[in-house]
Design a protein around this motif. Structure first.
Motif, PDB file in Angstrom:
ATOM      1  N   PHE A 147       0.923  -1.242   0.012  1.00 52.78           N
ATOM      2  CA  PHE A 147       0.197  -0.089  -0.272  1.00 52.78           C
ATOM      3  C   PHE A 147       0.846   1.097  -0.228  1.00 52.78           C
ATOM      4  CE2 PHE A 147      -3.054  -2.626   2.859  1.00 52.78           C
ATOM      5  CZ  PHE A 147      -3.653  -3.751   1.582  1.00 52.78           C
ATOM      6  N   PRO A 148       1.429   1.682  -0.846  1.00 47.42           N
ATOM      7  CA  PRO A 148       2.848   2.940  -0.607  1.00 47.42           C
ATOM      8  C   PRO A 148       1.629   3.727  -1.605  1.00 47.42           C
ATOM      9  CG  PRO A 148       2.905   1.767  -3.065  1.00 47.42           C
ATOM     10  CD  PRO A 148       1.982   0.458  -2.414  1.00 47.42           C
ATOM     11  N   SER A 149       1.094   5.192  -0.869  1.00 46.06           N
ATOM     12  CA  SER A 149       0.939   6.301  -1.397  1.00 46.06           C
ATOM     13  C   SER A 149       2.453   6.960  -1.763  1.00 46.06           C
ATOM     14  CB  SER A 149      -0.386   6.817  -0.627  1.00 46.06           C
ATOM     15  OG  SER A 149       0.498   7.442   0.910  1.00 46.06           O
ATOM     16  N   ILE A 150       1.992   7.940  -1.880  1.00 40.68           N
ATOM     17  CA  ILE A 150       3.355   9.841  -2.711  1.00 40.68           C
ATOM     18  C   ILE A 150       2.802  11.134  -2.776  1.00 40.68           C
ATOM     19  CG2 ILE A 150       3.223   9.781  -5.023  1.00 40.68           C
ATOM     20  CD1 ILE A 150       6.231   9.039  -4.570  1.00 40.68           C
ATOM     21  N   ALA A 151       3.577  11.194  -1.691  1.00 43.19           N
ATOM     22  CA  ALA A 151       3.491  13.020  -1.854  1.00 43.19           C
ATOM     23  C   ALA A 151       4.607  14.068  -2.626  1.00 43.19           C
ATOM     24  CB  ALA A 151       2.819  14.025  -0.945  1.00 43.19           C
ATOM     25  N   VAL A 152       4.662  14.606  -2.744  1.00 38.43           N
ATOM     26  CA  VAL A 152       6.150  15.869  -3.570  1.00 38.43           C
ATOM     27  C   VAL A 152       5.432  17.259  -3.286  1.00 38.43           C
ATOM     28  CG1 VAL A 152       5.448  14.920  -5.831  1.00 38.43           C
ATOM     29  CG2 VAL A 152       7.599  16.195  -5.499  1.00 38.43           C
ATOM     30  N   VAL A 208      -0.092  13.134   2.370  1.00 36.29           N
ATOM     31  CA  VAL A 208      -0.206  14.236   1.788  1.00 36.29           C
ATOM     32  C   VAL A 208       1.011  15.027   2.525  1.00 36.29           C
ATOM     33  CG1 VAL A 208      -2.172  14.182   2.294  1.00 36.29           C
ATOM     34  CG2 VAL A 208      -1.676  14.805   4.057  1.00 36.29           C
ATOM     35  N   ALA A 209       1.429  16.403   2.135  1.00 36.20           N
ATOM     36  CA  ALA A 209       1.841  17.207   2.215  1.00 36.20           C
ATOM     37  C   ALA A 209       1.580  18.724   1.258  1.00 36.20           C
ATOM     38  CB  ALA A 209       3.558  16.814   1.530  1.00 36.20           C
ATOM     39  N   ASP A 210       2.677  19.743   2.112  1.00 35.74           N
ATOM     40  CA  ASP A 210       2.263  21.434   1.838  1.00 35.74           C
ATOM     41  C   ASP A 210       4.388  21.833   2.214  1.00 35.74           C
ATOM     42  OD1 ASP A 210       1.026  23.445  -0.176  1.00 35.74           O
ATOM     43  OD2 ASP A 210       0.721  24.223   2.444  1.00 35.74           O
ATOM     44  N   GLN A 211       4.425  22.211   1.477  1.00 33.87           N
ATOM     45  CA  GLN A 211       5.365  23.198   1.975  1.00 33.87           C
ATOM     46  C   GLN A 211       6.711  22.411   3.115  1.00 33.87           C
ATOM     47  OE1 GLN A 211       5.850  27.155   3.611  1.00 33.87           O
ATOM     48  NE2 GLN A 211       3.550  27.057   1.353  1.00 33.87           N
ATOM     49  N   ASP A 212       6.594  22.254   4.495  1.00 39.10           N
ATOM     50  CA  ASP A 212       7.241  21.792   5.370  1.00 39.10           C
ATOM     51  C   ASP A 212       5.457  20.554   5.838  1.00 39.10           C
ATOM     52  OD1 ASP A 212       9.740  22.138   4.572  1.00 39.10           O
ATOM     53  OD2 ASP A 212       9.896  24.008   5.937  1.00 39.10           O
ATOM     54  N   ARG A 213       4.892  21.070   6.055  1.00 35.95           N
ATOM     55  CA  ARG A 213       4.060  20.286   6.569  1.00 35.95           C
ATOM     56  C   ARG A 213       4.200  18.829   6.175  1.00 35.95           C
ATOM     57  NH1 ARG A 213       1.663  22.974  10.209  1.00 35.95           N
ATOM     58  NH2 ARG A 213       2.177  25.577  10.293  1.00 35.95           N
ATOM     59  N   VAL A 214       4.266  17.480   6.472  1.00 33.31           N
ATOM     60  CA  VAL A 214       3.667  16.744   6.248  1.00 33.31           C
ATOM     61  C   VAL A 214       2.701  15.741   6.934  1.00 33.31           C
ATOM     62  CG1 VAL A 214       4.724  14.501   5.152  1.00 33.31           C
ATOM     63  CG2 VAL A 214       5.657  16.335   5.095  1.00 33.31           C
ATOM     64  N   VAL A 215       1.830  15.088   6.686  1.00 33.89           N
ATOM     65  CA  VAL A 215       1.012  14.024   8.007  1.00 33.89           C
ATOM     66  C   VAL A 215       0.299  13.267   6.936  1.00 33.89           C
ATOM     67  CG1 VAL A 215      -1.160  13.597   8.530  1.00 33.89           C
ATOM     68  CG2 VAL A 215      -0.330  16.057   7.932  1.00 33.89           C
ATOM     69  N   ALA A 216       0.901  12.155   7.777  1.00 35.98           N
ATOM     70  CA  ALA A 216       0.528  10.892   7.322  1.00 35.98           C
ATOM     71  C   ALA A 216      -0.464   9.620   7.998  1.00 35.98           C
ATOM     72  CB  ALA A 216       1.597   9.631   8.006  1.00 35.98           C
TER      73      ALA A 216
END
Length: 478
Positions: A147-152, A208-216
């Motif tokens: 189950f991989p997911s990805i954010a960039v 999910v990610a935005d700038q330096d914020r990341v939530v798993a």
């Protein structure tokens, strides 16, 4: 610079403007894939021009393909897994994921057999037309993955979340890895330090990610309570010092829901959706949580009340600021359809759902959604076919357009602090929100507009020229 560009709390006296509610305009449904290419669990990203890139799966033989918008339709799908090198895990509820920043696109896929093969990524720097090397994500440490997911956010530093197991698929937990210097680092545990037991071992996740914020985001399974948890990072995914339960439904189920959460970050909050069967059967929920308050849950509700006989599943969300859209699969007496609800005023302002699919005779499944520049881009699977439909926000504010031709050129869009104008000759600007309210106004200097003081969301920019010509353009404030 835009001078005297101050917030306006009410419409100015003498301003001729009749505010109306925002509305949605739907484009026709378009086929994404060619016949016999499969249509499992489509996922969508947007390139640097805000146009869609769609990923989907096929089984027998297993494959992933990507198709890119060409202005009037989609180019033929390109197979993104190299035959003989990676056979991806695909299904109607699991599969590969896609993320993009500008024209750099990343796809992550789990190889099969799942108890023998690892997770891989491939990168495209031309918006999904051609693809680079296949790179391994997880370390060769004898552990299993799914189950991989990805954010960039940074094109060179994709962030991947996946489920890690001991031998025999025991001890399920969630981890995150980040690429630095062209290689992925060691997995960071994002569930076991916080949740008390194993995570839901059949449920995909979403980072999910935005700038330096990341939530798993993931679904826990401690004591069979299948609720949503999150782990929070403020350093771009390098560490996750905070974890919290983000779901108050307290759903107890002695089975496997096989469904994932999804979310997007805006400012210091995350808006997110998931399915829970805690009340009146399987229903979609939406909530917001603070990023600076250890995941403190704010607004929290079912997205649309329905009787127990109507089931909802596989929700996805996209948005910017208070403008957001949610899609999900709805089952009414065995008929599967795709529902869409939207808002320009945050979670509390969600519209009554629309049925996105036109063909009501088919079986529509596993939708996805992306948003930019006032438009929602929606995809779903339909009996082996991937469908796409664009839904554009509109507002009527009683402002005549005295010119012909294209909208004025503005960038960046979405904007953080400054909007740049692509043409000279504009002397005055007004910014109008999605409810038709005048937010700011002022004169223009040096071809830029300061938007740092306005709230995140969707807006109409009205530009007045020296010759009194008026043009308008939509933009998003992040």
């Amino acid at each position: 610079m835009l001078r005297n560009f101050l917030p306006v709390l009410a419409l100015l006296t003498g301003l001729s403007m009749n505010a109306q509610s925002p509305f949605i305009t739907y484009a026709p449904v378009i086929d994404v894939n060619e016949p016999d290419q499969g249509g499992l669990r489509p996922r969508i990203a947007l390139n640097g021009a805000g146009e869609p890139i769609v990923l989907w799966g096929r089984n027998a033989p297993n494959a992933n393909r990507v198709a890119v918008w060409n202005g009037s339709g989609f180019d033929p799908g390109v197979q993104v897994n190299i035959p003989g090198e990676v056979v991806p895990a695909v299904g109607d509820w699991l599969g590969s994921s896609i993320a993009a920043v500008g024209n750099t696109v990343w796809v992550v896929m789990k190889a099969t057999p799942e108890d023998e093969r690892p997770i891989y990524v491939r990168r495209s720097d031309d918006g999904g037309m051609t693809w680079g090397d296949t790179l391994r994500v997880e370390p060769n440490n004898g552990l299993l993955s799914r189950f991989p997911s990805i954010a960039v956010v940074d094109p060179d530093e994709p962030i991947v979340q996946y489920m890690e197991f001991d031998h025999g698929f025991m001890g399920a937990r969630q981890v995150v890895v980040k690429m630095t210097g062209g290689v992925f680092g060691a997995p960071i545990q994002v569930s076991s330090p916080f949740a008390s037991g194993n995570v839901c071992d059949c449920c995909p996740n979403q980072v999910v990610a935005d700038q330096d914020r990341v939530v798993a985001l993931y679904r826990d399974a401690s004591d069979n309570e299948r609720v949503i948890w999150g782990a929070f990072s403020n350093d771009g995914g390098g560490t996750f010092p905070i974890g919290a339960k983000m779901d108050t439904t307290n759903w107890i189920i002695f089975g496997c829901p096989s469904t994932a959460p999804d979310g997007y970050i805006t400012g210091d909050s995350i808006r997110y959706v998931w399915m829970s069967g805690a009340l009146d059967g399987a229903k979609v929920y939406i909530a917001s949580a603070g990023l600076n308050e250890a995941g403190a849950i704010g607004d929290h509700r079912r997205i649309h009340s329905q009787p127990e006989t109507v089931t909802q599943n596989f929700p996805r969300i996209a948005g910017s600021g208070d403008t957001l859209g949610v899609v999900w699969m709805q089952n009414v007496s065995g008929q599967l359809e795709i529902q869409f609800s939207w808002s320009t005023t945050g979670i509390s302002g969600l519209s009554e759902p629309d049925t996105v699919n036109v063909d009501l005779a088919g079986m529509q499944t596993t939708p996805d959604i992306a948003f930019t520049n006032g438009s929602f881009h929606i995809v779903w699977g339909e009996m082996g076919q991937v469908r796409y439909r664009k839904a554009t926000l509109g507002i009527s504010v009683g402002v005549p357009d005295h010119t012909s031709g294209n909208e004025p050129i503005i960038w960046p869009n979405p904007a953080d602090d400054i909007l740049h104008l692509g043409q000279d000759g504009w002397v005055r600007a007004e910014i109008i929100d999605m409810n038709g309210r005048l937010v700011s106004q002022g004169s223009i200097r040096a071809g830029t507009i300061d938007v740092s003081a306005i709230a995140p969301g969707g807006y109409l920019l009205k530009l007045v020229g020296r010759d009194r010509a008026v043009r308008t353009a939509r933009f998003e404030k992040r």
